[in-house]
Design a protein around this motif. Structure first.
Motif, PDB file in Angstrom:
ATOM      1  N   LEU A  26       0.834  -1.207   0.000  1.00  9.56           N
ATOM      2  CA  LEU A  26       0.000   0.000   0.000  1.00  9.56           C
ATOM      3  C   LEU A  26       0.867   1.255   0.000  1.00  9.56           C
ATOM      4  O   LEU A  26       0.548   2.232  -0.684  1.00  9.56           O
ATOM      5  CB  LEU A  26      -0.951   0.003   1.198  1.00  9.56           C
ATOM      6  CG  LEU A  26      -2.115  -0.980   1.110  1.00  9.56           C
ATOM      7  CD1 LEU A  26      -2.857  -1.045   2.447  1.00  9.56           C
ATOM      8  CD2 LEU A  26      -3.058  -0.603  -0.016  1.00  9.56           C
ATOM      9  N   ASP A  27       1.968   1.221   0.750  1.00  5.58           N
ATOM     10  CA  ASP A  27       2.876   2.372   0.761  1.00  5.58           C
ATOM     11  C   ASP A  27       3.418   2.643  -0.643  1.00  5.58           C
ATOM     12  O   ASP A  27       3.570   3.797  -1.044  1.00  5.58           O
ATOM     13  CB  ASP A  27       4.033   2.135   1.731  1.00  5.58           C
ATOM     14  CG  ASP A  27       3.607   2.142   3.192  1.00  5.58           C
ATOM     15  OD1 ASP A  27       2.481   2.588   3.501  1.00  5.58           O
ATOM     16  OD2 ASP A  27       4.411   1.672   4.032  1.00  5.58           O
ATOM     17  N   PHE A  28       3.705   1.592  -1.401  1.00  7.91           N
ATOM     18  CA  PHE A  28       4.205   1.751  -2.765  1.00  7.91           C
ATOM     19  C   PHE A  28       3.092   2.175  -3.715  1.00  7.91           C
ATOM     20  O   PHE A  28       3.177   3.223  -4.372  1.00  7.91           O
ATOM     21  CB  PHE A  28       4.859   0.452  -3.261  1.00  7.91           C
ATOM     22  CG  PHE A  28       5.183   0.482  -4.727  1.00  7.91           C
ATOM     23  CD1 PHE A  28       6.248   1.241  -5.199  1.00  7.91           C
ATOM     24  CD2 PHE A  28       4.431  -0.230  -5.641  1.00  7.91           C
ATOM     25  CE1 PHE A  28       6.548   1.288  -6.557  1.00  7.91           C
ATOM     26  CE2 PHE A  28       4.726  -0.198  -6.994  1.00  7.91           C
ATOM     27  CZ  PHE A  28       5.784   0.560  -7.456  1.00  7.91           C
ATOM     28  N   TYR A  29       2.038   1.373  -3.826  1.00  7.00           N
ATOM     29  CA  TYR A  29       1.008   1.636  -4.828  1.00  7.00           C
ATOM     30  C   TYR A  29       0.209   2.910  -4.539  1.00  7.00           C
ATOM     31  O   TYR A  29      -0.148   3.637  -5.462  1.00  7.00           O
ATOM     32  CB  TYR A  29       0.088   0.426  -4.995  1.00  7.00           C
ATOM     33  CG  TYR A  29       0.760  -0.698  -5.746  1.00  7.00           C
ATOM     34  CD1 TYR A  29       0.868  -0.665  -7.132  1.00  7.00           C
ATOM     35  CD2 TYR A  29       1.325  -1.773  -5.086  1.00  7.00           C
ATOM     36  CE1 TYR A  29       1.495  -1.674  -7.842  1.00  7.00           C
ATOM     37  CE2 TYR A  29       1.959  -2.800  -5.778  1.00  7.00           C
ATOM     38  CZ  TYR A  29       2.040  -2.743  -7.153  1.00  7.00           C
ATOM     39  OH  TYR A  29       2.675  -3.741  -7.853  1.00  7.00           O
ATOM     40  N   CYS A  30      -0.057   3.187  -3.270  1.00 11.69           N
ATOM     41  CA  CYS A  30      -0.794   4.413  -2.918  1.00 11.69           C
ATOM     42  C   CYS A  30       0.165   5.569  -2.616  1.00 11.69           C
ATOM     43  O   CYS A  30       0.009   6.665  -3.145  1.00 11.69           O
ATOM     44  CB  CYS A  30      -1.711   4.161  -1.723  1.00 11.69           C
ATOM     45  SG  CYS A  30      -3.022   2.965  -2.041  1.00 11.69           S
ATOM     46  N   GLY A  31       1.162   5.316  -1.778  1.00 13.79           N
ATOM     47  CA  GLY A  31       2.070   6.371  -1.348  1.00 13.79           C
ATOM     48  C   GLY A  31       3.016   6.870  -2.417  1.00 13.79           C
ATOM     49  O   GLY A  31       3.314   8.062  -2.476  1.00 13.79           O
ATOM     50  N   VAL A  32       3.497   5.977  -3.292  1.00 11.83           N
ATOM     51  CA  VAL A  32       4.429   6.382  -4.344  1.00 11.83           C
ATOM     52  C   VAL A  32       3.689   6.631  -5.658  1.00 11.83           C
ATOM     53  O   VAL A  32       3.825   7.698  -6.261  1.00 11.83           O
ATOM     54  CB  VAL A  32       5.556   5.334  -4.538  1.00 11.83           C
ATOM     55  CG1 VAL A  32       6.447   5.705  -5.724  1.00 11.83           C
ATOM     56  CG2 VAL A  32       6.387   5.203  -3.266  1.00 11.83           C
ATOM     57  N   LEU A  33       2.909   5.641  -6.109  1.00 18.58           N
ATOM     58  CA  LEU A  33       2.258   5.771  -7.418  1.00 18.58           C
ATOM     59  C   LEU A  33       0.971   6.582  -7.385  1.00 18.58           C
ATOM     60  O   LEU A  33       0.508   7.029  -8.433  1.00 18.58           O
ATOM     61  CB  LEU A  33       1.987   4.393  -8.021  1.00 18.58           C
ATOM     62  CG  LEU A  33       3.222   3.545  -8.333  1.00 18.58           C
ATOM     63  CD1 LEU A  33       2.809   2.264  -9.045  1.00 18.58           C
ATOM     64  CD2 LEU A  33       4.257   4.311  -9.142  1.00 18.58           C
ATOM     65  N   ARG A  96       8.134  12.360 -10.013  1.00 25.58           N
ATOM     66  CA  ARG A  96       7.824  11.915  -8.658  1.00 25.58           C
ATOM     67  C   ARG A  96       8.786  10.810  -8.213  1.00 25.58           C
ATOM     68  O   ARG A  96       9.292  10.819  -7.093  1.00 25.58           O
ATOM     69  CB  ARG A  96       6.376  11.441  -8.593  1.00 25.58           C
ATOM     70  CG  ARG A  96       5.918  11.001  -7.229  1.00 25.58           C
ATOM     71  CD  ARG A  96       4.407  10.757  -7.220  1.00 25.58           C
ATOM     72  NE  ARG A  96       3.975  10.191  -5.965  1.00 25.58           N
ATOM     73  CZ  ARG A  96       3.798  10.867  -4.849  1.00 25.58           C
ATOM     74  NH1 ARG A  96       4.032  12.166  -4.812  1.00 25.58           N
ATOM     75  NH2 ARG A  96       3.387  10.260  -3.747  1.00 25.58           N
ATOM     76  N   LEU A  97       9.036   9.841  -9.111  1.00 25.40           N
ATOM     77  CA  LEU A  97       9.967   8.759  -8.784  1.00 25.40           C
ATOM     78  C   LEU A  97      11.370   9.305  -8.543  1.00 25.40           C
ATOM     79  O   LEU A  97      12.058   8.873  -7.613  1.00 25.40           O
ATOM     80  CB  LEU A  97       9.982   7.718  -9.902  1.00 25.40           C
ATOM     81  CG  LEU A  97       8.697   6.927 -10.095  1.00 25.40           C
ATOM     82  CD1 LEU A  97       8.762   6.122 -11.387  1.00 25.40           C
ATOM     83  CD2 LEU A  97       8.413   6.025  -8.902  1.00 25.40           C
ATOM     84  N   ILE A  98      11.775  10.256  -9.370  1.00 18.81           N
ATOM     85  CA  ILE A  98      13.090  10.884  -9.206  1.00 18.81           C
ATOM     86  C   ILE A  98      13.155  11.611  -7.868  1.00 18.81           C
ATOM     87  O   ILE A  98      14.109  11.453  -7.104  1.00 18.81           O
ATOM     88  CB  ILE A  98      13.390  11.839 -10.382  1.00 18.81           C
ATOM     89  CG1 ILE A  98      13.594  11.040 -11.678  1.00 18.81           C
ATOM     90  CG2 ILE A  98      14.597  12.718 -10.078  1.00 18.81           C
ATOM     91  CD1 ILE A  98      13.586  11.893 -12.940  1.00 18.81           C
ATOM     92  N   ASP A 119      10.235  -1.966  -9.927  1.00 17.66           N
ATOM     93  CA  ASP A 119       9.739  -3.127  -9.184  1.00 17.66           C
ATOM     94  C   ASP A 119       8.996  -2.648  -7.954  1.00 17.66           C
ATOM     95  O   ASP A 119       9.394  -1.664  -7.318  1.00 17.66           O
ATOM     96  CB  ASP A 119      10.890  -4.033  -8.734  1.00 17.66           C
ATOM     97  CG  ASP A 119      11.552  -4.742  -9.894  1.00 17.66           C
ATOM     98  OD1 ASP A 119      10.878  -5.024 -10.906  1.00 17.66           O
ATOM     99  OD2 ASP A 119      12.761  -5.026  -9.789  1.00 17.66           O
ATOM    100  N   ASP A 120       7.932  -3.375  -7.593  1.00 22.25           N
ATOM    101  CA  ASP A 120       7.241  -3.081  -6.340  1.00 22.25           C
ATOM    102  C   ASP A 120       8.015  -3.733  -5.195  1.00 22.25           C
ATOM    103  O   ASP A 120       9.048  -4.372  -5.429  1.00 22.25           O
ATOM    104  CB  ASP A 120       5.764  -3.488  -6.426  1.00 22.25           C
ATOM    105  CG  ASP A 120       5.492  -4.971  -6.284  1.00 22.25           C
ATOM    106  OD1 ASP A 120       6.443  -5.777  -6.091  1.00 22.25           O
ATOM    107  OD2 ASP A 120       4.311  -5.364  -6.368  1.00 22.25           O
TER     108      ASP A 120
END
Length: 162
Positions: A26-33, A96-98, A119-120
């Motif tokens: 969730l931190d990755f898919y919601c928080g990052v993406l 955002r990723l940068i 990668d997730d």
């Protein structure tokens, strides 16, 4: 001969991923993406979406809680591809990723699309991409599609944000 063809308007509705740690995912898919949490199904599953859809991605730990990633050299999911509506949207997620210093595993221009790979937390591949308009897709002299893999012009992509 079987003449059945799946209807042209058919789309992939959602992907459901086995994950080892629901909160990390969730931190990755919601928080990052930037996906939105639609609902949790107890402490073992969650459903997330873009724009209020019931879910684009399901995440569950039903058979995978605490496990390591799937073997790289085995059958299974290669990547989940997330289609962005406009080139500027792809530029925004790249920035955002940068900014978050999130590891990017690759970036490519495929002629029909431009893509960013990462990668997730469970090492499931994720492709973030946008499609060029169909009339711009590369074709040979017979009109057949000629996809390719070339280096992504990152500077041109990020210039979309100016």
């Amino acid at each position: 001969m079987d003449t059945y063809k799946i209807p042209a308007a058919t789309r992939i509705g959602h992907v459901h991923l086995k994950v080892s740690d629901l909160q990390k995912s969730l931190d990755f898919y919601c928080g990052v993406l930037g996906f939105e949490l639609v609902m949790k199904y107890g402490a073992e599953a969650a459903f997330i979406s873009a724009g209020g859809y019931h879910h684009h991605i399901g995440l569950n730990t039903w058979h995978s809680k605490g496990s390591g990633p799937a073997p790289e050299r085995a059958p299974g999911l290669y990547h989940t591809a997330i289609l962005f509506p406009e080139r500027k949207d792809l530029a925004a997620i790249l920035q955002r990723l940068i900014d978050k210093k999130y590891p990017i595993t690759g970036m490519s221009d495929h002629g029909v699309s431009e893509a960013i790979y990462l990668d997730d937390p469970d090492h499931n591949g994720v492709e973030l991409y946008w499609d060029r308009p169909k009339e711009q897709w590369p074709k040979d002299e017979n009109g057949d599609l000629t996809m390719f893999t070339q280096r992504l012009d990152v500077h041109s992509l990020l210039a979309e944000l100016k």
